[in-house]
Scaffold this motif. Structure first.
Motif, PDB file in Angstrom:
ATOM      1  N   GLU A  32      10.449  45.019  18.155  1.00  0.00           N
ATOM      2  CA  GLU A  32       9.732  45.126  16.882  1.00  0.00           C
ATOM      3  C   GLU A  32       8.233  45.331  17.093  1.00  0.00           C
ATOM      4  O   GLU A  32       7.603  46.102  16.373  1.00  0.00           O
ATOM      5  N   SER A  33       7.662  44.658  18.080  1.00  0.00           N
ATOM      6  CA  SER A  33       6.208  44.754  18.278  1.00  0.00           C
ATOM      7  C   SER A  33       5.788  46.026  19.012  1.00  0.00           C
ATOM      8  O   SER A  33       4.658  46.473  18.880  1.00  0.00           O
ATOM      9  N   ARG A  34       6.691  46.628  19.779  1.00  0.00           N
ATOM     10  CA  ARG A  34       6.330  47.802  20.578  1.00  0.00           C
ATOM     11  C   ARG A  34       6.963  49.088  20.075  1.00  0.00           C
ATOM     12  O   ARG A  34       6.927  50.108  20.758  1.00  0.00           O
ATOM     13  N   SER A  35       7.528  49.093  18.903  1.00  0.00           N
ATOM     14  CA  SER A  35       8.178  50.292  18.377  1.00  0.00           C
ATOM     15  C   SER A  35       7.233  51.216  17.624  1.00  0.00           C
ATOM     16  O   SER A  35       7.667  52.107  16.916  1.00  0.00           O
ATOM     17  N   HIS A  36       5.956  51.004  17.781  1.00  0.00           N
ATOM     18  CA  HIS A  36       4.962  51.816  17.096  1.00  0.00           C
ATOM     19  C   HIS A  36       4.251  52.703  18.109  1.00  0.00           C
ATOM     20  O   HIS A  36       4.020  52.307  19.246  1.00  0.00           O
ATOM     21  N   LEU A  95      15.552  49.642  24.685  1.00  0.00           N
ATOM     22  CA  LEU A  95      15.969  48.258  24.464  1.00  0.00           C
ATOM     23  C   LEU A  95      16.733  48.123  23.147  1.00  0.00           C
ATOM     24  O   LEU A  95      17.697  47.370  23.061  1.00  0.00           O
ATOM     25  N   ARG A  96      16.298  48.863  22.138  1.00  0.00           N
ATOM     26  CA  ARG A  96      16.997  48.826  20.848  1.00  0.00           C
ATOM     27  C   ARG A  96      18.442  49.303  21.015  1.00  0.00           C
ATOM     28  O   ARG A  96      19.368  48.706  20.461  1.00  0.00           O
ATOM     29  N   ALA A  97      18.657  50.347  21.805  1.00  0.00           N
ATOM     30  CA  ALA A  97      20.016  50.841  22.052  1.00  0.00           C
ATOM     31  C   ALA A  97      20.847  49.789  22.784  1.00  0.00           C
ATOM     32  O   ALA A  97      22.028  49.574  22.465  1.00  0.00           O
ATOM     33  N   PHE A  98      20.229  49.101  23.756  1.00  0.00           N
ATOM     34  CA  PHE A  98      20.922  48.035  24.483  1.00  0.00           C
ATOM     35  C   PHE A  98      21.280  46.894  23.533  1.00  0.00           C
ATOM     36  O   PHE A  98      22.389  46.355  23.580  1.00  0.00           O
ATOM     37  N   LEU A  99      20.342  46.528  22.659  1.00  0.00           N
ATOM     38  CA  LEU A  99      20.591  45.439  21.722  1.00  0.00           C
ATOM     39  C   LEU A  99      21.673  45.791  20.706  1.00  0.00           C
ATOM     40  O   LEU A  99      22.382  44.905  20.225  1.00  0.00           O
ATOM     41  N   ASN A 133       5.643  52.467  26.057  1.00  0.00           N
ATOM     42  CA  ASN A 133       6.166  51.258  25.395  1.00  0.00           C
ATOM     43  C   ASN A 133       7.095  51.621  24.252  1.00  0.00           C
ATOM     44  O   ASN A 133       8.107  50.948  24.022  1.00  0.00           O
ATOM     45  N   HIS A 134       6.775  52.694  23.542  1.00  0.00           N
ATOM     46  CA  HIS A 134       7.632  53.144  22.443  1.00  0.00           C
ATOM     47  C   HIS A 134       8.999  53.564  22.988  1.00  0.00           C
ATOM     48  O   HIS A 134      10.047  53.221  22.411  1.00  0.00           O
ATOM     49  N   ALA A 135       9.018  54.280  24.088  1.00  0.00           N
ATOM     50  CA  ALA A 135      10.283  54.714  24.702  1.00  0.00           C
ATOM     51  C   ALA A 135      11.067  53.516  25.245  1.00  0.00           C
ATOM     52  O   ALA A 135      12.301  53.461  25.115  1.00  0.00           O
ATOM     53  N   LEU A 136      10.361  52.561  25.856  1.00  0.00           N
ATOM     54  CA  LEU A 136      11.022  51.356  26.357  1.00  0.00           C
ATOM     55  C   LEU A 136      11.637  50.573  25.201  1.00  0.00           C
ATOM     56  O   LEU A 136      12.781  50.107  25.297  1.00  0.00           O
ATOM     57  N   ALA A 137      10.913  50.452  24.109  1.00  0.00           N
ATOM     58  CA  ALA A 137      11.432  49.749  22.936  1.00  0.00           C
ATOM     59  C   ALA A 137      12.673  50.457  22.385  1.00  0.00           C
ATOM     60  O   ALA A 137      13.639  49.803  21.973  1.00  0.00           O
ATOM     61  N   ALA A 138      12.664  51.772  22.386  1.00  0.00           N
ATOM     62  CA  ALA A 138      13.829  52.531  21.899  1.00  0.00           C
ATOM     63  C   ALA A 138      15.039  52.299  22.804  1.00  0.00           C
ATOM     64  O   ALA A 138      16.171  52.133  22.311  1.00  0.00           O
TER      65      ALA A 138
END
Length: 151
Positions: free
Chosen positions: A67-71, A85-89, A78-83
């Motif tokens: 949530e904090s790094r999706s911007h 991680l979102r798929a993993f979650l 960081n945006h790509a890493l957050a994406a």
């Protein structure tokens, strides 16, 4: 009691408090939480439940990071890493949904829940270690890539 604990654990796996399981925020550390079980529960159930708590805590930490790094202002890396991680979650949440389905059919015990969660525990813990380092160092760009490579 076991059925109530399983219901609470299924909620805790996605970061929601229950009747017997509570969530406490860790002071001074953004995104860090500690799960606690009511001491009135059976001791055997308390022990099995505590074994699952690290998975719950890692999920909450990973969700906070996403949530904090999706911007885009946090950087493209960081945006790509957050994406990612979102798929993993999403896979993790699908596992929890399957466990909840088994519980609704009456086919899930606390021991069974512990057994099915073990596969995900090591993966999510490895990601939580990475996230902790990224958050504590406030990495972005090549620093995040270096951290990913070193882990």
């Amino acid at each position: 009691q076991e059925l109530l604990v399983i219901d609470d654990l299924l909620s805790a796996l996605v970061g929601i408090e229950g009747r017997y399981i509570s969530i406490k925020r860790v002071r001074g550390k953004e995104g860090y939480v500690v799960f606690q079980i009511d001491s009135s529960m059976d001791l055997a159930l308390q022990e099995l439940t505590r074994r699952i708590f690290p998975l719950c805590e890692d999920f909450v930490l990973a969700s906070q990071f996403v949530e904090s790094r999706s911007h885009f202002k946090t950087g493209l890396v960081n945006h790509a890493l957050a994406a990612a991680l979102r798929a993993f979650l999403l896979d993790y949440q699908a596992m929890v949904a399957q466990l909840e389905h088994q519980f609704r059919l009456g086919r899930l015990s606390v021991q069974g829940l512990w057994f099915f969660c073990q596969r995900m525990m090591s993966s999510l813990n490895a990601l939580a270690v990475l996230i902790e380092k990224a958050m504590s160092n406030n990495t972005s760009g090549s620093a995040t890539l270096n951290l990913l490579h070193s882990q």
